[in-house]
Design a protein around this motif. Structure first.
Motif, PDB file in Angstrom:
ATOM      1  N   ALA A  93       0.831  -1.194   0.000  1.00 18.65           N
ATOM      2  CA  ALA A  93       0.000   0.000   0.000  1.00 18.65           C
ATOM      3  C   ALA A  93       0.872   1.254   0.000  1.00 18.65           C
ATOM      4  N   THR A  94       1.975   1.214   0.793  1.00 18.36           N
ATOM      5  CA  THR A  94       2.871   2.360   0.862  1.00 18.36           C
ATOM      6  C   THR A  94       3.506   2.612  -0.512  1.00 18.36           C
ATOM      7  N   ARG A  95       3.893   1.524  -1.162  1.00 18.83           N
ATOM      8  CA  ARG A  95       4.551   1.671  -2.437  1.00 18.83           C
ATOM      9  C   ARG A  95       3.609   2.317  -3.443  1.00 18.83           C
ATOM     10  N   THR A  96       2.366   1.844  -3.503  1.00 18.75           N
ATOM     11  CA  THR A  96       1.444   2.444  -4.453  1.00 18.75           C
ATOM     12  C   THR A  96       1.213   3.905  -4.098  1.00 18.75           C
ATOM     13  N   ARG A  97       1.308   4.214  -2.826  1.00 17.49           N
ATOM     14  CA  ARG A  97       1.112   5.586  -2.396  1.00 17.49           C
ATOM     15  C   ARG A  97       2.225   6.475  -2.956  1.00 17.49           C
ATOM     16  N   VAL A  98       3.464   5.968  -2.860  1.00 16.06           N
ATOM     17  CA  VAL A  98       4.605   6.702  -3.397  1.00 16.06           C
ATOM     18  C   VAL A  98       4.471   6.818  -4.908  1.00 16.06           C
ATOM     19  N   GLN A  99       4.116   5.684  -5.521  1.00 15.12           N
ATOM     20  CA  GLN A  99       3.940   5.692  -6.972  1.00 15.12           C
ATOM     21  C   GLN A  99       2.892   6.718  -7.374  1.00 15.12           C
ATOM     22  N   ARG A 100       1.817   6.714  -6.614  1.00 11.48           N
ATOM     23  CA  ARG A 100       0.742   7.655  -6.910  1.00 11.48           C
ATOM     24  C   ARG A 100       1.244   9.090  -6.809  1.00 11.48           C
ATOM     25  N   GLY A 101       2.104   9.328  -5.799  1.00 18.15           N
ATOM     26  CA  GLY A 101       2.686  10.655  -5.618  1.00 18.15           C
ATOM     27  C   GLY A 101       3.500  11.060  -6.833  1.00 18.15           C
ATOM     28  N   VAL A 102       4.365  10.141  -7.287  1.00 16.64           N
ATOM     29  CA  VAL A 102       5.220  10.424  -8.451  1.00 16.64           C
ATOM     30  C   VAL A 102       4.360  10.702  -9.670  1.00 16.64           C
ATOM     31  N   ILE A 103       3.349   9.848  -9.840  1.00 11.18           N
ATOM     32  CA  ILE A 103       2.477  10.011 -11.001  1.00 11.18           C
ATOM     33  C   ILE A 103       1.774  11.365 -10.967  1.00 11.18           C
ATOM     34  N   SER A 104       1.315  11.776  -9.780  1.00  6.66           N
ATOM     35  CA  SER A 104       0.589  13.047  -9.733  1.00  6.66           C
ATOM     36  C   SER A 104       1.535  14.215  -9.985  1.00  6.66           C
ATOM     37  N   ILE A 105       2.813  14.085  -9.564  1.00  8.42           N
ATOM     38  CA  ILE A 105       3.786  15.141  -9.869  1.00  8.42           C
ATOM     39  C   ILE A 105       4.025  15.220 -11.378  1.00  8.42           C
ATOM     40  N   LEU A 106       4.138  14.048 -12.003  1.00  7.72           N
ATOM     41  CA  LEU A 106       4.329  14.014 -13.457  1.00  7.72           C
ATOM     42  C   LEU A 106       3.152  14.665 -14.173  1.00  7.72           C
ATOM     43  N   TRP A 107       1.969  14.356 -13.701  1.00  2.89           N
ATOM     44  CA  TRP A 107       0.780  14.956 -14.296  1.00  2.89           C
ATOM     45  C   TRP A 107       0.812  16.465 -14.145  1.00  2.89           C
ATOM     46  N   ALA A 108       1.217  16.927 -12.945  1.00  2.00           N
ATOM     47  CA  ALA A 108       1.266  18.363 -12.685  1.00  2.00           C
ATOM     48  C   ALA A 108       2.249  19.017 -13.654  1.00  2.00           C
ATOM     49  N   LEU A 109       3.431  18.388 -13.836  1.00  2.00           N
ATOM     50  CA  LEU A 109       4.428  18.928 -14.770  1.00  2.00           C
ATOM     51  C   LEU A 109       3.875  18.955 -16.190  1.00  2.00           C
ATOM     52  N   ALA A 110       3.211  17.875 -16.557  1.00  2.00           N
ATOM     53  CA  ALA A 110       2.601  17.811 -17.888  1.00  2.00           C
ATOM     54  C   ALA A 110       1.609  18.956 -18.047  1.00  2.00           C
ATOM     55  N   GLY A 111       0.873  19.242 -16.986  1.00  2.00           N
ATOM     56  CA  GLY A 111      -0.099  20.335 -17.003  1.00  2.00           C
ATOM     57  C   GLY A 111       0.593  21.664 -17.257  1.00  2.00           C
TER      58      GLY A 111
END
Ligand SMILES: Nc1ncnc2c1ncn2[C@@H]1O[C@H](COP(=O)(O)OP(=O)(O)OP(=O)(O)O)[C@@H](O)[C@H]1O
Ligand SMILES: [Mg+2]
Lengths: 272, 298
Positions: free
Chosen positions: B12-30
């Motif tokens: 669960a922690t790992r997916t949480r970190v992954q989710r964090g990275v993904i949301s940062i990538l999305w923000a940058l893409a934005g």
């Protein structure tokens, strides 16, 4: 039954009435003239159709709601005093564990509220988790446990302050048949090991018969006790559920639940 | 019996970190997308008539904006625009944080009182709700006027406090309403359980009501933080208090003809302020919900 308080009964309920919304037009007489004495160490079950006031009776005994009329004593103390003194533990149909606490700290909760030291309550909680065979899950979160395991944690928690009386409201209601039978055996084992008095609410006739020394049959509108069925199964074991005495008990309770007239009941049922 | 997998929590922690990275990538893409659209609109505007003015004075190039970061604030000054904006943003952040803290504290206290005494809920809640119909921002100059006449002994009431007060006022409402709902969230069974343990009212609050209110508190904190930030910037503008990013926004906006990109640096400051507030609340969120099942996380 004597109306004089002898203070030796584990639970003594005398002339108890519970009327919700008394005086208003949605008045409900949940309990009418309940008299019930439970001996120390006795296991009694309350059974009856939905809405007959089983939960209400349990809640009045536990002083979770007040009586409209009548009196309740636990080990000679009035219900509010008994609650203050933690003379009973309670377990509900929902385990009602606190998600933000570990399993161990859920069991510690009642001790924590009493101000017991960190070390003592930790030891006690671990001891109880061993009793319900969940030592390995002490540091898990409740939501990581199955329903049956959660229910066992709730039972461990109800035993935390080592109360002489346990009030249990359909604690195994949500469990599958296999888990349920195992839990029943565990509960009986805990009772034997700790000598507790138990008032157990259930919808299951076999469960009531298997567990109890006495089955109290209730009927609704207004909620009242109609029959008391004594059960004498002796020591319970794997074969108990197949014995004639067991079947006779089940039949007796079923008849009592069905038949409201005296003639419909077999002779071994005490009419009230 | 379904035994919990021991690796479950780590997973669960790992997916949480992954989710964090993904949301940062999305923000940058934005961000990249916004930059591209901005330049695309400008490019289009040089060929065809668009309903908006795409000249370099109204819509400076992104690189002009970046360039403006290192321009001196005024001709010949050592401080760059970036430095000025950063320091102004920090000032505003302090004010917003102060307002947020005061608003949150007051909101929680009020919620506890309302929860504890039904009388107060009936008596206070209408006022709490009515308080939000007062357009405090519009009255900001009035508040400043009133504030200037207040003095608490040695502490002098400055306009900054008035701004902080406005931020606190805006932050308190969502918080108190959310906290009240949260404090009332425990199930009847949990409450009866605590009653069976003869729990004292303060134990009821700390051991049951506060922990149960977390899922309601987290979204309320998010709304409150946003309100505090917007409240601070707008109040800075309307009171004209010096030092904050709100003031810089109006100052730099007046210089668009000479330095069109300058105001955008202040805009970035305001955005950074919002992001800082969001980051703070996310940290609070992670802390408060660290023990809760992942589903109940807002
Ligand atoms: N808080 C309450 N206010 C008003 N009426 C209530 C309240 N609690 C229970 N009752 C009424 O009292 C009666 C008995 O309810 P109770 O919950 O004790 O039944 P029960 O025997 O436990 O039923 P079940 O087997 O479905 O759990 C019902 O008619 C119910 O509507
Ligand atoms: Mg019930």
């Amino acid at each position: 039954m004597s109306s004089v308080q002898t203070s030796h009964q584990a639970v003594d309920v005398q002339g108890l009435w519970k009327i919700f919304n008394e005086g208003s037009n949605n008045e409900v007489t949940a309990l009418s003239d309940i008299n019930l004495s439970v001996k120390p160490g006795e296991f009694i079950s309350l059974i009856g159709p939905s809405g007959c006031g089983k939960s209400t009776l349990l809640r009045v005994i536990g002083d979770l709601t007040g009586a409209t009329r009548g009196e309740v004593f636990i080990a000679g103390e009035t219900a509010p005093v008994a609650r203050e003194k933690q003379l009973y533990g309670i377990a509900f149909q929902q385990a009602a564990l606190f998600d933000w606490r570990t399993v161990r700290r859920n069991v510690e909760l009642p001790l924590e509220l009493q101000g017991l030291g960190k070390k003592e309550r930790r030891e006690r909680a671990l001891e109880l988790l061993e009793l319900v065979q969940l030592s390995d899950f002490a540091e898990h979160r409740p939501w990581e446990l199955s329903g049956g395991m959660q229910q066992r944690v709730a039972i461990a928690r109800s035993l935390a302050v080592d109360p002489p009386l346990l009030l249990m409201d359909e604690p195994f209601g949500a469990l599958d048949e296999m888990t349920r039978e195992r839990m029943q055996n565990e509960l009986l084992r805990i009772c034997q090991e700790t000598g507790k008095t138990i008032i157990f609410v259930t919808h299951s006739i076999p469960e009531a018969v298997y567990l109890s020394d006495r089955v109290i049959v209730m009927s609704p509108r207004p909620g009242r006790i109609t029959h008391t069925v004594p059960i004498e199964l002796g020591e319970r074991n794997e074969d108990t559920r197949e014995t004639d005495t067991f079947y006779a008990g089940v039949t007796a309770v079923r008849e009592a639940l069905r038949g409201r007239s005296a003639s419909a009941s077999p002779p071994r049922i005490e009419e009230l | 019996m379904s035994e919990p997998v021991s690796g479950k929590q780590r997973g669960a922690t790992r997916t949480r970190v992954q989710r964090g990275v993904i949301s940062i990538l999305w923000a940058l893409a934005g961000v990249v997308l916004v930059v591209l659209m901005w330049e695309a609109v400008k490019f289009l505007g040089s060929f065809i008539e668009l309903p908006i003015n795409t000249s370099d004075t109204s819509m400076p190039h992104v690189w002009t904006m970046v360039d403006a970061f290192s321009n001196p604030v005024v001709r010949g000054s050592d401080t760059t625009v970036l430095q000025a904006v950063v320091s102004a943003t920090l000032t505003s952040l302090k004010i917003a944080l102060g307002g947020f803290t005061i608003g949150v504290t007051f909101g929680i206290v009020l919620a506890v009182i309302m929860q504890r005494f039904a009388f107060f809920e009936r008596g206070l809640l209408p006022f709490v709700i009515a308080s939000q119909t007062v357009p405090l921002i519009a009255l900001a100059p009035l508040i400043v006027g009133l504030g200037n006449r207040i003095s608490f002994g040695p502490i002098e009431w400055t306009t900054t406090y008035s701004v902080m007060f406005i931020a606190a006022y805006l932050a308190f409402f969502p918080l108190s309403v959310g906290a009240l709902r949260g404090l009332q969230a425990p199930s009847a069974t949990s409450l009866e359980l605590m009653r069976s343990y003869a729990a004292r009212p303060n134990q009821m609050l700390w051991k049951l009501r506060f922990p149960s209110s977390v899922p309601y508190l987290v979204p309320a904190l998010k709304v409150s933080a946003a309100a505090a930030v917007v409240g601070t910037v707008v109040a800075e503008i309307s009171t004209g208090v010096k030092g904050g990013v709100g003031r810089l926004l109006i100052e730099y906006a007046r210089e668009t003809t000479s330095q069109p990109a300058k105001v955008y640096v202040a805009v970035f400051g305001a955005i950074a302020l919002g992001l800082a507030a969001a980051a703070l609340v996310s940290a609070l969120d992670l802390y408060l919900t660290r023990n809760l099942p992942k589903e109940s996380q807002a």
